[in-house]
Design a protein around this motif. Structure first.
Motif: not given
Length: 125
Positions: A11, A86, A124
């Motif tokens: 993440q 990201p 992500s």
């Protein structure tokens, strides 16, 4: 001859450490670096060492977040990636260039003679 590993799905804000091993070869006259290629984009420089190994160079986009290092005893180069975003999503490649390559050319992919298979990093949001 170069084996990159350590990629994965994380993440935003997480960290990953990539490794570049060279089993069976010392690459004593070569300097390793990292490149990456995102989908639909050209391969871009990420980080490497200077000709004498005493300094490091980074792409502006990763400066302050990524750190390249090496363990000579293990014949392995690492890329510590912190505060991942990201936009860091890409296949990361380890590569090796001759130590004779001049400083102005060390960020060019064409300066590197050996390439690993790449490891996928997905960040992500």
């Amino acid at each position: 001859q170069l084996q990159a590993s350590g990629g994965g799905l994380v993440q935003a804000g997480d960290s990953l450490r990539l490794s570049c091993a060279a089993p069976g070869r010392t690459f004593s006259r070569y300097i390793r670096g990292w490149f990456r290629q995102a989908p639909g984009k050209e391969r871009e420089f990420v980080a490497t060492f200077s000709r004498n190994g005493g300094s490091t160079y980074y792409a502006d986009s990763v400066k302050g977040r990524f750190t390249i290092s090496r363990d000579n005893a293990k014949n392995t180069v690492y890329l510590q990636m912190d505060s991942l975003k990201p936009e860091d999503t890409a296949v990361y490649y380890c590569a090796a260039r001759s130590a004779s390559i001049i400083t102005s050319e060390l960020k060019r992919a064409l300066s590197y003679d050996y390439w690993g298979q790449g490891t996928l990093v997905t960040v992500s949001s």
